[in-house]
Design a protein around this motif. Sequence first.
Motif, PDB file in Angstrom:
ATOM      1  N   UNK A 163     -14.612  68.225  46.739  1.00 30.79           N
ATOM      2  CA  UNK A 163     -15.878  68.193  47.489  1.00 30.79           C
ATOM      3  C   UNK A 163     -16.083  69.461  48.301  1.00 30.79           C
ATOM      4  N   UNK A 164     -15.018  69.961  48.883  1.00 27.65           N
ATOM      5  CA  UNK A 164     -15.109  71.147  49.731  1.00 27.65           C
ATOM      6  C   UNK A 164     -15.290  72.445  48.950  1.00 27.65           C
ATOM      7  N   UNK A 165     -14.920  72.439  47.655  1.00 32.96           N
ATOM      8  CA  UNK A 165     -14.855  73.700  46.921  1.00 32.96           C
ATOM      9  C   UNK A 165     -15.621  73.765  45.605  1.00 32.96           C
ATOM     10  N   UNK A 166     -16.272  72.695  45.201  1.00 37.90           N
ATOM     11  CA  UNK A 166     -16.911  72.690  43.884  1.00 37.90           C
ATOM     12  C   UNK A 166     -18.396  72.371  43.963  1.00 37.90           C
ATOM     13  N   UNK A 167     -19.125  72.935  43.017  1.00 38.95           N
ATOM     14  CA  UNK A 167     -20.550  72.647  42.877  1.00 38.95           C
ATOM     15  C   UNK A 167     -20.711  71.346  42.083  1.00 38.95           C
ATOM     16  N   UNK A 168     -21.932  70.833  42.023  1.00 36.08           N
ATOM     17  CA  UNK A 168     -22.182  69.620  41.234  1.00 36.08           C
ATOM     18  C   UNK A 168     -21.885  69.843  39.760  1.00 36.08           C
ATOM     19  N   UNK A 169     -22.175  71.026  39.250  1.00 37.01           N
ATOM     20  CA  UNK A 169     -21.885  71.324  37.847  1.00 37.01           C
ATOM     21  C   UNK A 169     -20.379  71.305  37.591  1.00 37.01           C
ATOM     22  N   UNK A 170     -19.602  71.859  38.499  1.00 30.58           N
ATOM     23  CA  UNK A 170     -18.143  71.839  38.357  1.00 30.58           C
ATOM     24  C   UNK A 170     -17.603  70.410  38.460  1.00 30.58           C
ATOM     25  N   UNK A 171     -18.186  69.620  39.337  1.00 33.36           N
ATOM     26  CA  UNK A 171     -17.787  68.210  39.453  1.00 33.36           C
ATOM     27  C   UNK A 171     -18.090  67.467  38.157  1.00 33.36           C
ATOM     28  N   UNK A 172     -19.260  67.751  37.581  1.00 33.96           N
ATOM     29  CA  UNK A 172     -19.630  67.141  36.308  1.00 33.96           C
ATOM     30  C   UNK A 172     -18.604  67.500  35.225  1.00 33.96           C
ATOM     31  N   UNK A 173     -18.235  68.768  35.151  1.00 33.96           N
ATOM     32  CA  UNK A 173     -17.257  69.209  34.146  1.00 33.96           C
ATOM     33  C   UNK A 173     -15.896  68.547  34.360  1.00 33.96           C
ATOM     34  N   UNK A 174     -15.528  68.319  35.621  1.00 35.15           N
ATOM     35  CA  UNK A 174     -14.274  67.618  35.907  1.00 35.15           C
ATOM     36  C   UNK A 174     -14.345  66.189  35.385  1.00 35.15           C
ATOM     37  N   UNK A 175     -15.434  65.487  35.683  1.00 34.19           N
ATOM     38  CA  UNK A 175     -15.571  64.103  35.220  1.00 34.19           C
ATOM     39  C   UNK A 175     -15.586  64.055  33.698  1.00 34.19           C
ATOM     40  N   UNK A 176     -16.237  65.000  33.084  1.00 31.03           N
ATOM     41  CA  UNK A 176     -16.248  65.067  31.618  1.00 31.03           C
ATOM     42  C   UNK A 176     -14.821  65.267  31.089  1.00 31.03           C
ATOM     43  N   UNK A 177     -14.043  66.113  31.762  1.00 32.63           N
ATOM     44  CA  UNK A 177     -12.648  66.327  31.370  1.00 32.63           C
ATOM     45  C   UNK A 177     -11.828  65.051  31.527  1.00 32.63           C
ATOM     46  N   UNK A 178     -12.087  64.300  32.591  1.00 32.32           N
ATOM     47  CA  UNK A 178     -11.380  63.032  32.793  1.00 32.32           C
ATOM     48  C   UNK A 178     -11.695  62.066  31.647  1.00 32.32           C
ATOM     49  N   UNK A 179     -12.962  62.021  31.225  1.00 29.67           N
ATOM     50  CA  UNK A 179     -13.340  61.172  30.093  1.00 29.67           C
ATOM     51  C   UNK A 179     -12.644  61.642  28.818  1.00 29.67           C
ATOM     52  N   UNK A 180     -12.512  62.951  28.644  1.00 24.70           N
ATOM     53  CA  UNK A 180     -11.850  63.480  27.446  1.00 24.70           C
ATOM     54  C   UNK A 180     -10.396  63.020  27.385  1.00 24.70           C
ATOM     55  N   UNK A 181      -9.719  63.024  28.521  1.00 25.25           N
ATOM     56  CA  UNK A 181      -8.335  62.548  28.553  1.00 25.25           C
ATOM     57  C   UNK A 181      -8.291  61.060  28.222  1.00 25.25           C
ATOM     58  N   UNK A 182      -9.181  60.288  28.827  1.00 24.17           N
ATOM     59  CA  UNK A 182      -9.202  58.842  28.593  1.00 24.17           C
ATOM     60  C   UNK A 182      -9.472  58.521  27.118  1.00 24.17           C
ATOM     61  N   UNK A 183     -10.324  59.282  26.475  1.00 23.69           N
ATOM     62  CA  UNK A 183     -10.708  59.005  25.087  1.00 23.69           C
ATOM     63  C   UNK A 183      -9.723  59.565  24.064  1.00 23.69           C
ATOM     64  N   UNK A 184      -8.777  60.364  24.499  1.00 31.77           N
ATOM     65  CA  UNK A 184      -7.891  61.067  23.570  1.00 31.77           C
ATOM     66  C   UNK A 184      -7.067  60.121  22.696  1.00 31.77           C
ATOM     67  N   UNK A 185      -6.717  58.943  23.192  1.00 27.96           N
ATOM     68  CA  UNK A 185      -5.906  58.004  22.405  1.00 27.96           C
ATOM     69  C   UNK A 185      -6.765  57.065  21.550  1.00 27.96           C
ATOM     70  N   UNK A 186      -8.067  57.348  21.472  1.00 23.62           N
ATOM     71  CA  UNK A 186      -8.939  56.570  20.608  1.00 23.62           C
ATOM     72  C   UNK A 186      -9.605  55.372  21.254  1.00 23.62           C
ATOM     73  N   UNK A 187      -9.362  55.176  22.529  1.00 25.76           N
ATOM     74  CA  UNK A 187      -9.996  54.069  23.251  1.00 25.76           C
ATOM     75  C   UNK A 187     -10.058  54.416  24.733  1.00 25.76           C
ATOM     76  N   UNK A 188     -10.981  53.772  25.423  1.00 24.49           N
ATOM     77  CA  UNK A 188     -11.064  53.950  26.875  1.00 24.49           C
ATOM     78  C   UNK A 188     -10.733  52.603  27.516  1.00 24.49           C
ATOM     79  N   UNK A 189      -9.617  52.565  28.181  1.00 21.95           N
ATOM     80  CA  UNK A 189      -9.139  51.351  28.830  1.00 21.95           C
ATOM     81  C   UNK A 189      -9.945  51.082  30.102  1.00 21.95           C
ATOM     82  N   UNK A 190     -10.022  49.828  30.505  1.00 21.54           N
ATOM     83  CA  UNK A 190     -10.788  49.486  31.713  1.00 21.54           C
ATOM     84  C   UNK A 190     -10.198  50.138  32.967  1.00 21.54           C
ATOM     85  N   UNK A 191      -8.898  50.374  32.976  1.00 24.51           N
ATOM     86  CA  UNK A 191      -8.277  51.021  34.134  1.00 24.51           C
ATOM     87  C   UNK A 191      -8.613  52.508  34.181  1.00 24.51           C
TER      88      UNK A 191
END
Length: 148
Positions: free
Chosen positions: A88-116
């Motif tokens: 929050x202190x160091x990133x723009x909204x676009x950078x935050x968006x890219x971080x969340x997108x990266x988190x989704x990429x990790x979650x989807x890497x095993x072929x499914x997105x778990x509820x946790x």
Amino acid sequence: MFELLRKMLGNDTPDEAETMTLEKAAGALLIEVSKSDYDQDPAEVEKIRDLLSRHFSVSVDDMEGFMKDVEDHSHQGTSLYPYTRFINDNCSNEEKYLLIKSLWEVAAEDGRIDKYEDYVIRKVSDLIYLPHSDFIRAKLEVTKAAGL
């Protein structure tokens, strides 16, 4: 005053805020997502390595040491707050968006997105004040690309 008290008590370790970097914050959050379903898939770990080398200044040669450092750092804390606060202190909204997108990429890497995994990503998104529409847009982009 606190610095004097820390020295008097013999605690000369640097403040967590002083040692936090964007790479460490993002790495810790990526690892949290990969571990959130209690099954840290090797493909997820490889995805984290790929994301860190692509989006941050972590070289392939330094990756092992960096991953160990981030893993140790994430084991020490039970809260997402230090990482999300730094973001929050160091990133723009676009950078935050890219971080969340990266988190989704990790979650989807095993072929499914778990509820946790979904829960952790949603929590991070809320803590970094990313608009819900961006949270959904990132999820849809990643799931579509992954064929989920």
